[in-house]
Design an enzyme around this catalytic site. Structure first.
Site, PDB file in Angstrom:
ATOM      1  N   HIS A 161       0.784  -1.238   0.000  1.00 28.84           N
ATOM      2  CA  HIS A 161       0.000   0.000   0.000  1.00 28.84           C
ATOM      3  C   HIS A 161       0.815   1.287   0.000  1.00 28.84           C
ATOM      4  O   HIS A 161       0.228   2.369  -0.041  1.00 28.84           O
ATOM      5  CB  HIS A 161      -0.944   0.002   1.202  1.00 28.84           C
ATOM      6  CG  HIS A 161      -0.250  -0.087   2.540  1.00 28.84           C
ATOM      7  ND1 HIS A 161      -0.874   0.263   3.717  1.00 28.84           N
ATOM      8  CD2 HIS A 161       0.990  -0.498   2.895  1.00 28.84           C
ATOM      9  CE1 HIS A 161      -0.053   0.086   4.737  1.00 28.84           C
ATOM     10  NE2 HIS A 161       1.081  -0.386   4.256  1.00 28.84           N
ATOM     11  N   HIS A 162       2.126   1.197   0.075  1.00 28.17           N
ATOM     12  CA  HIS A 162       2.925   2.429   0.167  1.00 28.17           C
ATOM     13  C   HIS A 162       3.388   2.973  -1.189  1.00 28.17           C
ATOM     14  O   HIS A 162       3.671   4.167  -1.301  1.00 28.17           O
ATOM     15  CB  HIS A 162       4.162   2.203   1.029  1.00 28.17           C
ATOM     16  CG  HIS A 162       3.874   1.961   2.475  1.00 28.17           C
ATOM     17  ND1 HIS A 162       3.125   2.828   3.241  1.00 28.17           N
ATOM     18  CD2 HIS A 162       4.229   0.930   3.301  1.00 28.17           C
ATOM     19  CE1 HIS A 162       3.036   2.347   4.473  1.00 28.17           C
ATOM     20  NE2 HIS A 162       3.685   1.205   4.528  1.00 28.17           N
ATOM     21  N   ALA A 163       3.516   2.138  -2.198  1.00 25.48           N
ATOM     22  CA  ALA A 163       4.107   2.582  -3.465  1.00 25.48           C
ATOM     23  C   ALA A 163       3.369   3.778  -4.035  1.00 25.48           C
ATOM     24  O   ALA A 163       2.142   3.826  -4.065  1.00 25.48           O
ATOM     25  CB  ALA A 163       4.115   1.429  -4.471  1.00 25.48           C
TER      26      ALA A 163
END
Length: 399
Positions: A138-140
């Site tokens: 979920h960070h990209a």
């Protein structure tokens, strides 16, 4: 009905995405996101009979046009080139968090393909629920890797759903770290409600996810952040969740619930400071199942995420996730099978768990409108920031 009282689903209406190709993140033994956690989870679920009769859905890599839903073309090119050309600081490739490895693009595209495949099973009516434990990266961000994540499969799958019949999607992130990449992708899109429950950004990377981050323009109110203090245990986490999330889902009326089920909230996790148990994680998944049934027409897409207790926490917690999605709830005191222990012992010298429980109580007192426990000021901050934007009263316990 399940043992927890939730409506049952036909296992044939649940898609479990899995293929050993999803172990393709070829990271060093010391990297926290080592894919052994996925291998051990699927082996434990199989050994306990959770996956009996389930034919896993084998994904294909997401083609470039699908990954480009979220990521700019120049970034895809950079990911492809990185194994040949080396470190690329401009795209956060070659950092300690995101080391370069052979097949980086292919492995990351396969994770995206897995989450799209899970979404497609629901959108095309073959499944009511679907799960991809390899997903949840979920960070990209649009143009760079971030926090162990190269491509953001969560956001890619949500974008795909928006183009395939869904107009209101709720994304609920239970990872210990803020779901920043998904929030960023849909910050100005009022069709997507992003809710992130995480350790407070003043105490943990990435330093975002304050209650004041609400969404942009007409999407104000569709970014929701519930930030909790270090040391929060099961009862406090569940109390805060219950005081914020169900009301917002009821007001938003999503057509599907997409959940990122990171388990780095565990008290043994080496990278964060919340103090949940495997039992707390099991309780969270049952809440998610109930909320999908009550507020999203039973449509639930579950993804993995963080979790760096590779041998003791992740396999047990995500086996409970798989069991919950399939309505094959495991008794918490179920013993760990000997064949799993024998295999896992070849991968680590650390003590291995013997049971699917840690004996932790998961009962909690619902918030009653007053500040009585440590999490109450934090849940109140979120209610006061976002509830009025949905026509809800932050002080009214009925909302």
């Amino acid at each position: 009905m399940t043992s927890s009282g939730a409506p049952t689903v036909d296992p044939a209406r649940v898609a479990v995405v899995w293929d050993e190709g999803l172990l393709g993140y070829k990271l060093s033994e010391s990297h926290p996101l080592h894919p052994v956690r996925l291998d051990l989870t699927m082996r434990l679920a199989t050994s306990l009979g959770v996956l009996e009769g389930v034919e896993p859905l084998v994904p294909a890599p997401a083609p470039d046009e699908e990954v480009r839903r979220i990521h700019v073309p120049s970034y895809l090119d950079a990911v492809r080139r990185a194994p040949l050309e080396g470190d690329d600081p401009a795209h956060q490739l070659g950092t300690a968090d995101n080391p370069i490895f052979e097949g980086m693009h292919e492995a990351s595209a396969l994770v995206c393909g897995g989450s799209i495949a899970a979404a497609r099973e629901i959108a095309e009516g073959r499944a009511d629920r679907a799960v991809n434990i390899a997903g949840g990266l979920h960070h990209a961000m649009a143009d760079h890797a971030w926090g162990f994540c190269v491509y953001n499969d969560c956001a890619v799958a949500i974008s795909w759903l928006l183009d395939h019949g869904y107009e209101r999607i709720a994304y609920l992130d239970t990872d210990v770290h803020h779901g920043d990449g998904v929030q960023a992708a849909f910050y100005d899109d009022d069709r997507v409600l992003t809710i992130s429950v995480h350790q407070h950004p003043r105490t943990l990377w990435p330093g975002t996810g304050f209650a004041s981050e609400l969404g942009g323009g007409r999407a104000s109110g569709t970014a929701v952040n519930l930030a909790l203090p270090p040391g929060t245990r099961d009862a406090g986490w569940l109390r805060a969740f219950d005081a914020v999330v169900p009301s917002l889902l009821r007001a938003f009326r999503p057509q599907i619930l997409v959940t990122q089920c990171g388990v780095d909230t565990h008290h043994e996790d080496p990278l964060a400071e919340l103090s949940l148990s495997v039992d707390g994680h099991r309780a969270i998944y049952r809440h998610l199942r109930r909320l999908a049934a009550e507020h999203a027409g039973g449509k639930w897409l579950a993804l993995g995420g963080g979790g760096y207790g590779l041998f003791r926490a992740v396999p047990r917690s995500w086996t409970h996730l798989l069991a919950t999605v399939l309505d094959r709830d495991l008794e918490p005191d179920r013993s760990i099978p000997a064949d799993w222990t024998s295999y896992a012992s070849t991968k680590t010298r650390r003590p291995l768990p013997t049971s699917m429980t840690e004996g932790a109580p998961t009962d909690y007192e619902r918030w009653g409108g007053f500040t009585e426990v440590e999490v109450d000021p934090f849940l109140l901050e979120t209610r006061r920031a976002v509830f009025p934007l949905h026509g809800l009263d932050p002080a009214d316990t009925r909302d």
